[in-house]
Structure formats: structure tokens, C-alpha cells
Design an enzyme around this catalytic site. Structure first.
Site, PDB file in Angstrom:
ATOM      1  N   SER A 159       0.728  -1.021   0.023  1.00 53.48           N
ATOM      2  CA  SER A 159       0.009   0.146  -0.215  1.00 53.48           C
ATOM      3  C   SER A 159       0.341   1.171  -0.455  1.00 53.48           C
ATOM      4  O   SER A 159       1.816   1.499   0.512  1.00 53.48           O
ATOM      5  CB  SER A 159      -0.827   0.047   1.311  1.00 53.48           C
ATOM      6  OG  SER A 159      -1.599   1.245   1.243  1.00 53.48           O
ATOM      7  N   TYR A 185       0.498  -0.097  10.805  1.00 58.66           N
ATOM      8  CA  TYR A 185      -0.090   0.048   9.709  1.00 58.66           C
ATOM      9  C   TYR A 185       0.499  -0.376   8.128  1.00 58.66           C
ATOM     10  O   TYR A 185       0.950  -1.166   7.460  1.00 58.66           O
ATOM     11  CB  TYR A 185      -1.473  -0.089   9.417  1.00 58.66           C
ATOM     12  CG  TYR A 185      -1.808   0.065   7.346  1.00 58.66           C
ATOM     13  CD1 TYR A 185      -2.583  -0.628   7.192  1.00 58.66           C
ATOM     14  CD2 TYR A 185      -2.030   1.157   6.765  1.00 58.66           C
ATOM     15  CE1 TYR A 185      -3.167  -1.315   6.022  1.00 58.66           C
ATOM     16  CE2 TYR A 185      -2.641   0.517   5.125  1.00 58.66           C
ATOM     17  CZ  TYR A 185      -3.138  -0.529   4.410  1.00 58.66           C
ATOM     18  OH  TYR A 185      -3.245  -0.713   3.559  1.00 58.66           O
TER      19      TYR A 185
END
Length: 325
Positions: A159, A185
Site C-alpha cells: 500500500s 499499518y
């Protein structure tokens, strides 16, 4: 194969147009929502045989009806198996069954993941995002590697969130670091990109390549751990920053647009081109300088997410933490 005409708006059907995947076997984690459903649908629609993992079989049966319909129309197939990526015993049970069956794979897609939950630990005691997104997939791909034939590819879903932070090999579980869900994350998505680098280095000599991809920003169940008002506020703030840096208004992708980069890198693009690289918008991502100021929606990859030394260190760390040889 020439794929220069693909871009951020390309869809899975456009990327795979004219591609015959009959006889190809694909393993995908997380096929009961969002990108996983669309990735599996596009693959079986072109004749591929897909094995997809899910945490909830009952939910998956209804969610994947569109995939089964596409498989029936094309001659492809979908098999769903239960696997909890956060539980290494579950991952090992599934991979053991795959090895015992002895059937090879042409493509493995590490698609599943979680994003920004409150602090928690996996059944094995690891911080939830690192334990799921990184260690779960590490054990999976390490054990499936012997089944990947020459010409096979591994695609790790990373990501642009990797820019929130590099992996912390000294404190991967936030034992000494104050927990921040977005930092955790970001570290996990950097970890996924580095796993692709390390895997590619280990297996390219036998014609098996690996790459990581940023699918783009897609509103899927990945946001399920975040209160809607919190997510909307964060999204609006990031968009304001994006515009303040002189960028054009940002557009959220559809699942078909988001999954296109996975299939571009996994099926269509030249293997030598994508091997060990980070891809976005159906292309190789541009490198960003360490001090480059970018918004959360900007393109590009930080150098630390592709550092081969860092990748090897992470691979060794994962092996130590999980007890994998």
C-alpha cells in the site's frame, strides 16, 4: 507482452483481455470481500482454477457467488478454504494440505490484510497487524514456494501506506513503542513490500518472481476496524493536504480498477520488469527521495520498502519469530 497502454483507470477485464488462463492454478488469500472477490472473478472468467482462503465460510459462500457464476461460464473453478491469516497454526494446516496434495501453482496472491485496528495480539502473541499482514503471509509463501513452478509469480498486496513507516526489526510488536494504528499499518505494508523483494531474491534463479503492488485507494471492508466518522475525517484531512501540495483532486478507485494492478503484475507484465519491484496503476512505481514531501494519495515508493538488505533482515527476523526453517 506490451502493457504500456494500461494506467490508473484500467480495469481487470481490460488488463486480462485476450488472456487464456485455462490450466493455470492460483492461490489467493482473502477472497470474500472487495479486491479479493474481483481478483478471483477476473481470473476464473479467463479459465483459471482459483483456491481462495477466507475466515468465514458462511459469509464467503454468498459473497463469492459472482465468482462461481464467472467460473461456470468460462470453465474456470473456485475452491474456498477456511484460513485465519492471524493464526499461524491455521496457515500451517492449509499449507500442509496444499503440499500433501502436490498440485503446483502458477500465481500466489497475498491479498488479505487488516488496517488500523486498536492494539491487539494474534493467537501467537504478535501485534495484530504485523502478525497478520506480515508473519501470516511470510509463513504462507515460505511454505507454498516449493509448489510454485518455473514462471510462477508471487504478488504481495502492499500500500502507499508503507510511507507511514519503515519496519522496526527491534520492536516489531510495539513492546517498547507507543502503539499507533496507522504507524503499525504502514510498517506492515512496508513489510509486505520487503517480503516480495526477499522472495524474489531467493527464487528468481529458478524462474519464480515476486512483486508488491499498491492497488490504490478503494473503499472496501479493509476499513471495518475504523469508525465511519473517524475514517471520513481522516480521509478529508488527507485530501486537503493532497490539494495543498498542488495535486489534482483525488479519485477513489473501483475494485475492478484496484485489482487491475495485481493482475497486471501477476499475469500480464514482463516477469523481469516486475521482479522485486513495487507496482501501482499498472506500472512500476517511481522512486521517491527520502525527503520528498508527498500526500497520502501521491504516487511513488520510498527506498526503504525496496532495500534488499532490509528485505533480507526482515526475512530472517520472520523466520526466527515464526520458527520456520
Amino acid at each position: 507482452m506490451n502493457s504500456a497502454h494500461f494506467n490508473a483507470k484500467s480495469t481487470t477485464d481490460e488488463v486480462l483481455a485476450g488472456t487464456d488462463l485455462r490450466g493455470k492454478r492460483v492461490f489467493i488469500t482473502g477472497v470474500s470481500a472487495g479486491l479479493g472477490i474481483e481478483t478471483a472473478r477476473a481470473l476464473v472468467a479467463h479459465g483459471a482454477d482459483v483456491i481462495g482462503t477466507v475466515r468465514d465460510l458462511d459469509k464467503a459462500h454468498g459473497a463469492t457467488q459472482v465468482v462461481r457464476d464467472a467460473a461456470e461460464a468460462s470453465g474456470g473453478s473456485l475452491e474456498i478454504i477456511r484460513m485465519d491469516l492471524a493464526d499461524l497454526a491455521s496457515v500451517r494446516a492449509v499449507t500442509d494440505s496444499m503440499v500433501a496434495a502436490g498440485k503446483t501453482f502458477d500465481l500466489v496472491i497475498a491479498n488479505a490484510g487488516i488496517m488500523a485496528p486498536p492494539f491487539g495480539v494474534t493467537p501467537d502473541g504478535f501485534e495484530l497487524q504485523f502478525g497478520t499482514n506480515v508473519l501470516g503471509h511470510f509463513v504462507l509463501v515460505h511454505r507454498l514456494a516449493p509448489l510454485m513452478v518455473a514462471g510462477a509469480r508471487l504478488i504481495m498486496l502492499s500500500s502507499n501506506g508503507h510511507r507511514f513507516g519503515d519496519v522496526d526489526l527491534d520492536d516489531p510488536n510495539f513492546t517498547h513503542t507507543p502503539y499507533d494504528p496507522w504507524l503499525a499499518y504502514g510498517r506492515s505494508k512496508t513489510g509486505d513490500a520487503l517480503l516480495a523483494v526477499a522472495f524474489d531474491a531467493r527464487h528468481r534463479h529458478r524462474g519464480v518472481r515476486a512483486a508488491s503492488v499498491h492497488p490504490g485507494v478503494i473503499l472496501t471492508e479493509l476499513t471495518r476496524n475504523i469508525a465511519p466518522e473517524v475514517f471520513e475525517s481522516a480521509f478529508a484531512s488527507m485530501h486537503e493536504q493532497h490539494l495543498a501540495l498542488g495535486n489534482a483532486p483525488f479519485e477513489v478507485k473501483t475494485p475492478a480498477e484496484g485489482a487491475a494492478t495485481t493482475l497486471w503484475a501477476g499475469v500480464v507484465a514482463d516477469a523481469e520488469t516486475i521482479g522485486g519491484r513495487y507496482c501501482e496503476d499498472c506500472a512500476i512505481a517511481a522512486p521517491l527521495a527520502d525527503d520528498a514531501v508527498v500526500s497520502a494519495f501521491s504516487a511513488g515508493v520510498r527506498p526503504y520498502a525496496l532495500d534488499p538488505v532490509r528485505a533480507e533482515q526482515l526475512w530472517i527476523k520472520c523466520a526466527e519469530l515464526t520458527g520456520e526453517a
